[in-house]
Design an enzyme around this catalytic site. Structure first.
Site, PDB file in Angstrom:
ATOM      1  N   ARG A  72      -2.713   2.651 -13.642  1.00 60.42           N
ATOM      2  CA  ARG A  72      -3.947   2.371 -13.779  1.00 60.42           C
ATOM      3  C   ARG A  72      -4.780   3.316 -14.527  1.00 60.42           C
ATOM      4  NH1 ARG A  72      -6.858   3.457 -10.089  1.00 60.42           N
ATOM      5  NH2 ARG A  72      -5.511   4.675  -8.683  1.00 60.42           N
ATOM      6  N   TYR A 200       0.224  -3.703 -17.375  1.00 59.54           N
ATOM      7  CA  TYR A 200       0.693  -2.884 -16.132  1.00 59.54           C
ATOM      8  C   TYR A 200      -0.009  -3.015 -14.923  1.00 59.54           C
ATOM      9  CZ  TYR A 200       2.493   0.603 -12.939  1.00 59.54           C
ATOM     10  OH  TYR A 200       3.156   1.266 -12.064  1.00 59.54           O
ATOM     11  N   LYS A 209      -6.520  -4.407  -6.835  1.00 63.97           N
ATOM     12  CA  LYS A 209      -7.573  -3.218  -6.941  1.00 63.97           C
ATOM     13  C   LYS A 209      -8.838  -3.805  -7.237  1.00 63.97           C
ATOM     14  CE  LYS A 209      -4.744   0.133  -5.512  1.00 63.97           C
ATOM     15  NZ  LYS A 209      -4.926   0.448  -3.967  1.00 63.97           N
ATOM     16  N   HIS A 229      -9.727   0.593   1.290  1.00 62.13           N
ATOM     17  CA  HIS A 229      -8.307   1.052   0.870  1.00 62.13           C
ATOM     18  C   HIS A 229      -7.634   1.606   1.999  1.00 62.13           C
ATOM     19  CE1 HIS A 229      -6.146   3.558  -2.427  1.00 62.13           C
ATOM     20  NE2 HIS A 229      -5.653   2.497  -1.971  1.00 62.13           N
ATOM     21  N   SER A 251      -3.768   8.571  -2.853  1.00 64.04           N
ATOM     22  CA  SER A 251      -2.265   8.544  -3.429  1.00 64.04           C
ATOM     23  C   SER A 251      -1.753   9.867  -3.122  1.00 64.04           C
ATOM     24  CB  SER A 251      -2.573   8.160  -4.643  1.00 64.04           C
ATOM     25  OG  SER A 251      -3.252   8.924  -5.716  1.00 64.04           O
ATOM     26  N   ALA A 252      -0.356   9.724  -3.198  1.00 65.15           N
ATOM     27  CA  ALA A 252       0.488  10.707  -2.836  1.00 65.15           C
ATOM     28  C   ALA A 252       0.520  11.545  -1.394  1.00 65.15           C
ATOM     29  CB  ALA A 252       0.259  11.791  -3.890  1.00 65.15           C
ATOM     30  N   CYS A 253      -0.120  10.727  -0.533  1.00 65.67           N
ATOM     31  CA  CYS A 253      -0.079  11.331   0.772  1.00 65.67           C
ATOM     32  C   CYS A 253       0.734  10.359   1.668  1.00 65.67           C
ATOM     33  CB  CYS A 253      -1.444  11.161   1.314  1.00 65.67           C
ATOM     34  SG  CYS A 253      -2.411  12.313   0.554  1.00 65.67           S
ATOM     35  N   THR A 256       2.210   4.161   2.468  1.00 61.04           N
ATOM     36  CA  THR A 256       3.388   3.199   2.521  1.00 61.04           C
ATOM     37  C   THR A 256       4.252   3.492   3.825  1.00 61.04           C
ATOM     38  OG1 THR A 256       2.966   2.372   0.124  1.00 61.04           O
ATOM     39  CG2 THR A 256       4.871   1.759   1.554  1.00 61.04           C
ATOM     40  N   ASN A 257       4.556   5.091   3.484  1.00 57.99           N
ATOM     41  CA  ASN A 257       5.663   5.318   4.544  1.00 57.99           C
ATOM     42  C   ASN A 257       5.141   5.234   5.924  1.00 57.99           C
ATOM     43  OD1 ASN A 257       7.255   5.890   2.476  1.00 57.99           O
ATOM     44  ND2 ASN A 257       6.771   8.222   2.587  1.00 57.99           N
ATOM     45  N   ASP A 280      -1.874  -1.166   2.129  1.00 56.78           N
ATOM     46  CA  ASP A 280      -2.847  -0.646   0.928  1.00 56.78           C
ATOM     47  C   ASP A 280      -4.429  -1.089   1.164  1.00 56.78           C
ATOM     48  OD1 ASP A 280      -3.293   0.981  -1.291  1.00 56.78           O
ATOM     49  OD2 ASP A 280      -3.552  -1.095  -2.290  1.00 56.78           O
ATOM     50  N   ARG A 372       7.639   1.058 -10.041  1.00 57.72           N
ATOM     51  CA  ARG A 372       7.048   0.354  -8.978  1.00 57.72           C
ATOM     52  C   ARG A 372       8.026  -0.646  -8.768  1.00 57.72           C
ATOM     53  NH1 ARG A 372       2.100   1.667  -6.512  1.00 57.72           N
ATOM     54  NH2 ARG A 372       1.488   3.533  -7.953  1.00 57.72           N
TER      55      ARG A 372
HETATM   56  O1  O2Y Z   1      -0.796   2.429 -11.155  1.00 61.06           O
HETATM   57  C1  O2Y Z   1      -1.056   0.976 -10.671  1.00 61.06           C
HETATM   58  O2  O2Y Z   1      -1.187   0.287 -11.448  1.00 61.06           O
HETATM   59  C2  O2Y Z   1      -1.006   0.939  -9.098  1.00 61.06           C
HETATM   60  S1  O2Y Z   1      -1.931   2.099  -8.391  1.00 61.06           S
HETATM   61  C3  O2Y Z   1      -1.388   1.467  -6.791  1.00 61.06           C
HETATM   62  C4  O2Y Z   1      -0.477   0.738  -6.224  1.00 61.06           C
HETATM   63  C5  O2Y Z   1      -0.360   0.158  -5.095  1.00 61.06           C
HETATM   64  C6  O2Y Z   1      -1.071   0.626  -4.262  1.00 61.06           C
HETATM   65  N1  O2Y Z   1      -1.938   1.588  -4.289  1.00 61.06           N
HETATM   66  C7  O2Y Z   1      -2.335   2.108  -5.606  1.00 61.06           C
HETATM   67  C8  O2Y Z   1      -3.286   3.232  -5.768  1.00 61.06           C
HETATM   68  O3  O2Y Z   1      -3.723   3.569  -6.660  1.00 61.06           O
HETATM   69  O4  O2Y Z   1      -4.041   3.319  -4.751  1.00 61.06           O
HETATM   70 MN    MN Z   2      -3.832   1.806  -3.222  1.00 54.48          MN
END
Ligand code: O2Y
Ligand code: MN
Length: 588
Positions: A72, A200, A209, A229, A251-253, A256-257, A280, A372
Site C-alpha cells: 500500500r 498491488y 481498505k 480495523h 500491522s506486525a502485531c 491474523t494469528n 481484519d 501475500r
Molecule cells: O500492502 C497491502 O496492500 C496490504 S495491507 C493489509 C492487507 C491485509 C490486511 N491488512 C492490511 C493492513 O495494512 O492493515
Molecule cells: Mn489490516
C-alpha cells in the site's frame, strides 16, 4: 447476467468511465465458476498468473507484481473532501475538483487495448441489512480474481443492490504502473474511489481498505455505526458458551494469528475452542438487545505470507492449501511455494519474487517481505459457524493492542467507555525490523485506523464517544501487549496460542467473575486470576509483565498529549480530560 432492474445511475457511471478509459471491451462479472475458469485461462495465457502444482496446491496460482509496486502507498493515498479540515491532519488531502481533473487525465485512454471488467461486489453476508454493495471497474484480471475471494461478487451483489442507486463506485486501472503517477483517491461525499498506476493488493482490491474502512468509516459516522480495523474472534468456553471479541492492532502485531488462534493444550483439555469470524475488518452496529453487533464485511483473507507457518498459524496454513492466489512468494522447483519463516529448511533453490533464479545461500530474500496469500475465509478450519450470520455476532469486549517493549502491561481494562476511547486514541506500537525505517520508534496509531480513517480523526474520536452514549450495553474495552521484554531484550510472554489465557481473563471480567487491581492506567489482573497451568513462567515474572512504571507512564501520557494536540480545537475535550486524569492518578 441476473435479471435486475438496476438504477440508471449504474449504467450512466459505467458509460462515463468507459468514455474516459476507452477499453476495447466491457465484461460484466457474474461470479460463476465457469467465468472463473475462463478468467484463469486467460490470465495464464497473458502471464498474469502462473499455475502452481495442482496436485499439491489445487486451485492455486502465483502472481508477481512490478518490483516498484509491492505494498500500500500511504503517501499517495488521498482523502478528497471539500475542505482540508474534513480530511484532518493525519490524511493526505486533495481538493475533489482538482483530484478528478488530474485523475481523469491519468485515466484517459488507460484501458485502450484492454478489457474493462465490471465487478459488482457485496460487502457483508448475503441477506444482511448491514451489507453494502460496491462496483469496481478494473482492467486487471488479477483484481477480479482477488475480489472473487475477498468479497461476494457478481449476481449476488446485483441482487442485493436491486434498483437502489446506493453503491460505492470504484475505478481502477493499472495504466502504466508509473509509481510517480500512482494515486489512490477517496471521495467520501461521492461514495467514490479511484486508483491508478498500481496493480498491488490494498491499492487495487478496492473492497478492502478503500471501501470497507475509508469510505465505510465516513458512512458509519453519517449513519450511526462503526467501520473498524478489527479482527473478530469467538471464544467457546467448556460449557459451550461463545463470547465474541473484536480487536484492533497495528500491522506486525499478529492480528491474523490471534483471529485464528489455536488453544494451548491445557485450555484445549478444559474444553476451550476459538472460532474465527474475521481477521481484519469489523462493521459494528447497535442491536435490538442494546449490545454492539459485528459483521465481517469480507469473504477472504489477504494475509502476509512471510512468517506464516504451522508454528505461528496452523489454521492459516491449512486455509491456503487450495483455491489461493499467492503474490510475490518464492516458486519452488516442484511448483509449490515458499517464504521466509515457513516451517522446515529453506529449499535449495527456486525462482524468487522478482522471477530470478534463487539459491538458499544467495543472501537474498526469496519472497518479498510483504508477499501475500488471498484465500477464502470459508476454508479456514476455525471459521465460526456464525461468520455469515446476517445479524452478525454480539461483541462483549474490544481489545486495543500494540507492540511495546516496556511501557504497557500484558493486559489492562479501561475504567469505562470514555477512558477506553482514550486508550484506543493513544495506542502505539514500536516499529520492528520488518517495518520500514528505524527499529523501536514509537508510532501512535489510534484504533489502528491512522491510514484507514476516511475523515478527520478528531471527528472519528467524537463518533466513538457518541456511540458510547448510544450503546445501552457497551462492550468493555481492554489493552493488550504481547511484546513486553525483559532487561535482556527477550520477550517475556510466549504469545501465539498462549494469548488465549489473556482472552480468558478478559471474558471473565466481562462476566463479572473475577476482580482486578485498580492502577492509575486501568484495571490489571491479579496474578492468581490468570490461568497459567502448563506454562513455564513463574509468578514473579508475571508480576513483572503486569507492572506499571509510573515514570514511564508519565512520559507516555505527555507524549500522548503531544500527539493529540495536532487535532487542535476539533479534538473532543473528553480526551484531554482523560489525559489529565491519567496524569493525576499517576502523581497520586
Ligand atoms: O500492502 C497491502 O496492500 C496490504 S495491507 C493489509 C492487507 C491485509 C490486511 N491488512 C492490511 C493492513 O495494512 O492493515
Ligand atoms: Mn489490516
Amino acid at each position: 447476467m441476473v435479471e435486475v432492474n438496476l438504477h440508471p445511475s449504474v449504467y450512466q457511471w459505467i458509460d462515463e468511465m468507459a468514455k474516459i478509459t476507452k477499453p476495447d471491451k466491457i465484461v460484466w462479472i457474474d461470479g460463476s465458476e465457469e467465468e472463473k475458469e475462463r478468467l484463469i485461462k486467460e490470465a495464464l495465457q497473458t502471464g498474469e498468473l502462473m499455475e502452481l502444482n495442482q496436485e499439491k496446491l489445487p486451485g492455486c496460482y502465483l502472481h508477481r507484481t512490478h518490483p516498484s509496486d509491492v505494498a500500500r502507498v500511504e503517501d499517495r493515498t488521498f482523502i478528497c473532501t471539500p475542505t482540508k479540515e474534513e480530511a484532518g491532519p493525519t490524511n493526505n488531502w486533495m481538493d475533489p475538483n482538482e483530484a478528478y481533473k488530474m485523475l481523469y487525465s491519468l485515466f484517459d485512454g488507460s484501458m485502450k487495448g484492454r478489457t474493462m471488467y465490471v465487478v459488482p461486489y457485496l460487502m457483508g453476508p448475503v441477506g444482511s441489512p448491514y451489507s453494502k454493495v460496491g462496483i469496481e471497474l478494473t482492467d486487471s484480471i488479477y483484481v477480479v480474481l482477488n475480489l472473487r475471494i475477498m468479497a461476494r461478487i457478481g449476481d449476488v451483489a446485483l441482487r442485493h443492490l436491486g434498483s437502489s442507486p446506493d453503491f460505492v463506485k470504484g475505478l481502477h486501472s493499472k495504466a502504466t504502473l508509473d509509481p510517480e503517477k500512482r494515486y489512490i483517491c477517496h471521495f467520501p461525499q461521492d461514495n467514490t474511489i479511484m486508483s491508478v498506476n498500481s496493480g498491488y493488493g490494498g491499492n487495487v482490491i478496492l473492497s478492502k481498505k478503500c471501501f470497507a474502512l475509508r469510505i465505510a468509516s465516513y458512512l458509519g459516522k453519517k449513519e450511526g455505526w462503526m467501520a473498524e480495523h478489527m479482527l473478530i474472534v469467538g471464544v467457546e468456553d467448556p460449557s459451550g458458551k461463545v463470547t465474541y471479541i473484536a480487536g484492533a492492532f497495528p500491522s506486525a502485531c499478529g492480528k491474523t494469528n490471534l483471529a485464528m488462534l489455536i488453544p494451548p493444550e491445557p485450555l484445549k483439555k478444559l474444553g476451550y475452542k476459538v472460532w474465527t469470524v474475521g481477521d481484519d475488518i469489523a462493521w459494528m452496529r447497535i442491536g435490538e438487545d442494546g449490545r454492539l453487533w459485528a459483521i465481517n464485511p469480507e469473504a477472504g483473507f489477504f494475509g502476509v505470507a512471510p512468517g506464516t507457518s504451522y508454528k505461528t498459524n496452523p489454521n492459516a496454513m491449512e486455509t491456503i492449501k487450495r483455491n489461493t492466489i499467492y503474490t510475490n512468494v518464492l516458486l519452488k522447483e516442484d511448483g509449490t511455494v515458499w517464504w521466509e519463516g515457513m516451517d522446515g529448511e529453506p529449499p535449495e533453490r527456486g525462482i524468487d519474487w522478482l522471477g530470478r533464479p534463487w539459491t538458499k545461500d544467495s543472501g537474498e530474500k526469496g519472497a518479498h517481505p510483504n508477499a501475500r496469500f488471498t484465500a477464502p475465509a470459508a476454508q479456514c478450519p476455525s471459521i465460526s459457524k456464525e461468520w455469515e450470520n446476517p445479524k452478525g455476532v454480539p461483541i462483549s469486549a474490544i481489545i486495543f493492542g500494540g507492540r511495546r517493549a516496556k511501557v504497557a502491561p500484558l493486559v489492562y481494562e479501561a475504567f469505562d467507555w470514555q477512558h477506553g476511547v482514550y486508550v484506543g486514541a493513544t495506542m502505539a506500537s514500536e516499529t520492528t525490523a520488518a517495518a520500514m525505517g528505524k527499529v523501536g520508534v514509537v508510532r501512535r496509531d489510534p484504533m489502528a485506523m491512522l491510514p484507514f480513517c476516511g475523515y478527520n480523526m478528531a471527528d472519528y474520536f467524537a463518533h466513538w464517544l457518541e456511540m458510547g452514549k448510544k450503546i445501552p450495553k457497551p462492550p468493555k474495552i481492554f489493552h493488550v501487549n504481547w511484546f513486553r521484554q525483559d532487561e535482556n531484550g527477550k520477550f517475556i510472554w510466549p504469545g501465539f496460542g498462549e494469548n488465549l489465557r489473556v482472552l480468558k481473563w478478559i471474558i471473565e471480567r466481562c462476566e463479572g467473575k473475577v476482580g482486578a487491581k485498580e492502577t492509575p492506567i486501568g484495571y490489571v489482573p491479579y496474578v492468581d486470576d490468570l490461568y497459567l497451568e502448563g506454562l513455564d513462567i513463574d509468578k514473579e515474572t508475571v508480576e513483572k509483565l503486569l507492572e506499571i512504571d509510573k515514570d514511564l507512564w508519565l512520559k507516555e501520557a505527555e507524549d500522548a498529549r503531544q500527539f493529540l494536540s495536532q487535532f487542535g480545537e476539533r479534538l473532543p475535550k473528553e480526551l484531554i480530560e482523560e489525559n489529565e486524569k491519567l496524569k493525576q492518578r499517576l502523581l497520586r
